[in-house]
Structure formats: C-alpha cells, structure tokens
Motif scaffolding. Structure first.
Motif, short mmCIF file in Angstrom:
data_model
loop_
_atom_site.label_atom_id
_atom_site.label_comp_id
_atom_site.label_asym_id
_atom_site.label_seq_id
_atom_site.Cartn_x
_atom_site.Cartn_y
_atom_site.Cartn_z
N ALA A 177 42.75 20.06 4.72
CA ALA A 177 41.88 20.98 3.99
C ALA A 177 42.36 22.41 4.19
O ALA A 177 42.93 22.75 5.21
N VAL A 214 42.02 26.49 4.78
CA VAL A 214 41.23 27.32 5.67
C VAL A 214 40.01 27.85 4.92
O VAL A 214 38.90 27.88 5.44
N LEU A 222 37.38 25.11 4.69
CA LEU A 222 36.71 24.93 5.97
C LEU A 222 35.67 26.04 6.22
O LEU A 222 34.56 25.77 6.69
N GLU A 249 32.61 25.43 4.06
CA GLU A 249 31.76 24.38 4.61
C GLU A 249 30.91 24.91 5.77
O GLU A 249 29.71 24.61 5.86
N ARG A 250 31.52 25.71 6.64
CA ARG A 250 30.80 26.27 7.78
C ARG A 250 29.74 27.27 7.30
O ARG A 250 28.64 27.33 7.84
#
Length: 104
Positions: free
Chosen positions: A2, A4, A7, A10-11
């Motif tokens: 995935a 950066v 990610l 998502e966070r």
C-alpha cells in the motif's frame, strides 16, 4: 504494498471515527451531568429550607403559598399519578379526595 498516502488516509479515517465516538459519549455524559446537577440543587435547597424552618421553630409566620393552577382541568373521578417535585393542591370548595394522586 500500500502507498504511504493510503496508509495515512486509513489512520486518519480511524482517528475521525474515534473522535466522533468520543463526542457522542461526551454529549451523553454532559446530559447526565446536567440532570445530576439539577437533582443536587434541589437537594441543597430542600436541606436549606428544612434548616431554616427548624431554626425558626413554631413561632415563625409562614408566608402564604401561591396556588398553582392546573394546566389541564382534572376530570371528575380521575386520579393523577404522583410526579417527583409535584405540589399537592390545597383543598378547595367542591374538591374530593379523588383529586389527589393515589399515593397521597
């Protein structure tokens, strides 16, 4: 693998969901706190009034209590359920015991 950026998105989404959950919980707690503060205030007032009444003894002249009119006229023979903080109506002409709530 995935990216950066993916990610991080998502966070961020997970953090946003957590913030909304905490806001909802805070609103619920603030509502409960407000209700608890009202109860506490009523208890303090009741205790203060009782203390003043007991301190004055039997010689104190009580001020007349203003009669609170019912917002809805009671139907003859109808009994009302007691409500916390409700005021027992003064006996008036033509009133019967039926005007009182069952617990009275």
């Amino acid at each position: 693998m995935a990216s950066v950026m993916g990610l991080l998105e998502e966070r961020e989404t997970a953090a946003r969901v957590r913030v909304e959950e905490l806001r909802a919980e805070a609103d619920r707690i603030l509502g409960e706190l407000g209700a608890a503060e009202v109860v506490l205030e009523r208890r303090v007032i009741a205790r203060e009034e009782l203390g003043e009444t007991l301190a004055a003894g039997g010689d104190a002249v009580l001020a007349p209590v203003a009669e609170v009119p019912d917002p809805v006229p009671a139907v003859a023979g109808e009994r009302k359920a007691p409500v916390a903080g409700s005021i027992v109506r003064r006996c008036g002409e033509g009133m019967t015991v039926q005007a009182l709530a069952p617990d009275y």
